[in-house]
Design an enzyme around this catalytic site. Structure first.
Site, short mmCIF file in Angstrom:
data_model
loop_
_atom_site.label_atom_id
_atom_site.label_comp_id
_atom_site.label_asym_id
_atom_site.label_seq_id
_atom_site.Cartn_x
_atom_site.Cartn_y
_atom_site.Cartn_z
CD GLU A 170 32.79 41.19 40.59
OE1 GLU A 170 31.91 41.66 41.33
OE2 GLU A 170 33.99 41.51 40.68
CG ASP A 209 30.18 45.54 41.59
OD1 ASP A 209 31.29 45.50 41.05
OD2 ASP A 209 30.02 45.77 42.81
C1 NOJ Z 1 33.73 44.51 42.09
C2 NOJ Z 1 34.28 45.61 41.24
O1 NOJ Z 1 34.73 45.07 40.02
C3 NOJ Z 1 35.38 46.25 42.05
O2 NOJ Z 1 36.16 47.12 41.28
C4 NOJ Z 1 34.75 46.95 43.23
O3 NOJ Z 1 35.75 47.47 44.07
C5 NOJ Z 1 33.88 45.98 44.05
N1 NOJ Z 1 33.09 45.10 43.24
C6 NOJ Z 1 32.94 46.75 44.91
O4 NOJ Z 1 31.94 47.33 44.14
#
Ligand code: NOJ
Length: 579
Positions: free
Chosen positions: A291, A225
């Protein structure tokens, strides 16, 4: 001797009855990853919230689609301020979702079905309810340096101010005052999500232990993430303005994030995680999906630091329902031409996720099948988000209904620009109460009212449905021509007075050919000479086509004058692929 015959016989029987999980270096290269958002997938205990047992009972749905991997978004202990991305214990399960025993059962069932399980790993921040944070507030070693703490600034009237101008992704200052420690802490997301400090070695070790904990429990990889937020400038300099017109000064997009995002140190940490995972299971690649919403070159760099899937968000960030055949070809070619050389590197194509509007809402319902065709016929890893297989659409929310912190913080005027609730509504299984998601009188987010006709059960039994088209495409994806075939992309103009409005994608392997043709024109039927255009002389049959095509599966097509109605796409194959 007899003993070993018996053993071999038992192994053959076992191998025959259970799909086998492939353990190899290459297993991920042509895989389909199915993302489950656990809160909204299936509620097994009637509290209106999805849970692990709900997932376990319905993993067969994931297997039926043909997914190789299930990526389950965060399931860890959390006060749910950002719906699980605020983690208060990285090695336990959120109570609302179940227990570690339930998780073991989930792994067991996934193994039985031949599905690999991937979990979210959220390295950038924890919850403010994490015990590390509490100890950090009290300056207890070694936790005192686990987070990013800074002294306040004071203006000429002695008003306390944050240390610099950095903004949170969810709006407002990225700094929160703590009255016990008498310092500000950094939070690039909600105030309940303090940023962890990767310049601290002990913290780095703790996070590695988290990875090992889950690998020991049968996890085959991680979706990492917000990886590009992990490091910040060590001089804490103010960020420059973005100068994007119309953006309010407390909105994240007001600044150009040169000091809080994409710092080079990030790649080093990823390399250390890759090594840890390789050492844990030599010969069996653990998947890493990174991501990062970032510039193209920065995303591509993640390959070289160990990411198997640096998420390619081009269908989300770069292309939309206004994009032309030329735009699509340009984006596809750019990605393909920039995947680094080396047999371990493959392309990937993300259709949607829980942070972006649904594919059917971004492109319009009639283009959903076109997107399915692209993400499955292009080479590499395909990533789809639960609900997209039936073309679920966003549900509109009022500000009062909004739960997502990104939406709530934006306020009543702008919440709809930021909120991610529309794409997170409960999964639509059938036309029963709450779409079969839950037996509760209310669900954590409301079910989209269209579930009566838009649900899995209804689509399974229709001759034409998004679900049936996708599952057929995934069957095709498993063939060698998709796994190993060459790739060509080509443009065609139906009436050459306008720009090219037809996209062709060709995959060839030995005597097999797969052709995808997409008509981007919303008004005109096209007639193409496939033979001339794509240099094909072999007979082709219709494998599948999108709604409104007037083509029937298995029909032999007229190579010299193949016609395709407006906005329609079709997949054609050599007859040796139709069994
Ligand atoms: C990316 C996640 O997919 C999202 O849902 C989240 O709010 C942020 N990162 C913070 O962790």
């Amino acid at each position: 001797m007899i003993r070993s015959y018996i053993l071999i016989a038992v192994l053959i029987i076992l191998a025959d009855s259970n799909p086998v999980q492939v353990a190899s270096k290459d297993w991920y290269k042509n895989s389909l990853v199915y993302q489950i958002y656990p809160r909204s997938f299936k509620d097994s205990n009637g509290d209106g919230i999805g849970d692990l047992n709900g997932i376990t009972k319905n993993l067969v749905h994931v297997a039926e689609i043909g997914a190789d991997v299930v990526w389950i978004s965060t399931i860890f202990s959390s006060p749910q301020k950002d719906f699980g991305y605020d983690i208060s214990n990285f090695t336990n399960i959120n109570e609302e979702y179940g227990t570690l025993e339930d998780f073991n059962k989930l792994i067991e069932k996934a193994r039985f079905l031949g599905i690999k399980v991937i979990l979210d790993f959220v390295p950038n921040h924890s919850s403010d309810q994490h015990k590390w944070f509490n100890q950090s507030i009290h300056r207890i070693k070694p936790y005192d340096e686990y987070y990013i703490w800074r002294d306040a600034k004071y203006d000429e009237h002695q008003n306390r101010l944050p240390p610099n101008n950095w903004l949170s992704n969810f709006g407002g200052s990225a700094w929160q005052w703590n009255d016990i420690r008498k310092q500000y802490y950094l939070h690039q997301f909600a105030a309940g999500q303090p940023d962890l400090n990767y310049r601290n070695d002990e913290l780095q070790e703790e996070m590695k232990n988290v990875l090992v904990f889950w690998m020991d429990r049968g996890v085959e990889g991680f979706r990492i993430d917000a990886i590009n937020h992990m490091y910040e400038d060590d001089q804490f300099r103010d960020e420059p303005l973005s100068n994007i017109p119309g953006v309010p000064s407390d909105d994240y997009d007001f600044l150009n994030h040169i000091y809080t995002k994409n710092l080079p140190e990030t790649y080093k940490v990823l390399e250390s995680w890759r090594k840890l995972m390789d050492d844990q299971s030599p010969g069996n690649t653990k998947m890493i999906l990174t991501e990062a919403y970032a510039d193209f070159d920065l995303i591509i760099k993640y390959y070289l630091s160990g990411s198997t899937v640096p998420f390619n968000f081009m269908f989300i960030s770069d292309l939309n329902n206004k994009s032309t055949a030329v735009d699509f070809k340009r984006s596809i070619d750019r990605w393909m031409n920039n995947v680094p050389n080396g047999t371990e590197y493959v392309a990937n194509w993300v259709l949607g996720n829980h942070d972006n509007h649904r594919v059917a809402s971004r492109f319009g319902e009639k283009r959903v099948d076109q997107l399915f065709m692209l993400v499955t016929i292009l080479p590499g890893v395909s990533v789809i988000y639960n609900g997209d297989e039936i073309g679920m659409v966003d549900r509109e929310f009022t500000y009062e209904e909004t739960k997502d912190p990104a939406g709530c913080n934006a306020g009543p005027e702008r919440y709809w620009l930021k909120s991610r609730d529309p794409e997170r509504t409960p999964f639509q299984w059938n036309d029963g109460p709450n779409a079969g998601f839950s037996t509760s009188s209310s669900t954590w987010l409301p079910v989209n009212e269209n579930y009566i006709h838009l649900n899995v059960e209804a689509q399974k039994y229709k001759a034409y449905s998004h679900y049936n088209i996708l599952t057929r495409l995934i069957e095709l994806k498993k063939k060698s021509v998709i796994e190993y075939g060459t790739l060509e992309t080509a443009l065609y103009c139906s009436k050459c007075s306008v720009t090219e409005n037809v996209l062709g994608v060709v995959r060839r392997h030995r005597s097999y050919i797969v052709v995808l043709i997409v008509n981007f024109s919303d008004t005109e039927m096209i007639v193409v000479d496939i033979g001339m255009w794509l240099n094909i002389s072999e007979p082709l049959r219709v494998y599948t086509s999108s709604k409104g095509s007037n083509l029937s599966p298995r029909q032999i097509v007229e190579l010299r004058s193949f016609s395709l109605s407006a906005s329609v796409s079709a997949v054609l194959t050599t007859p040796n692929l139709l069994n």
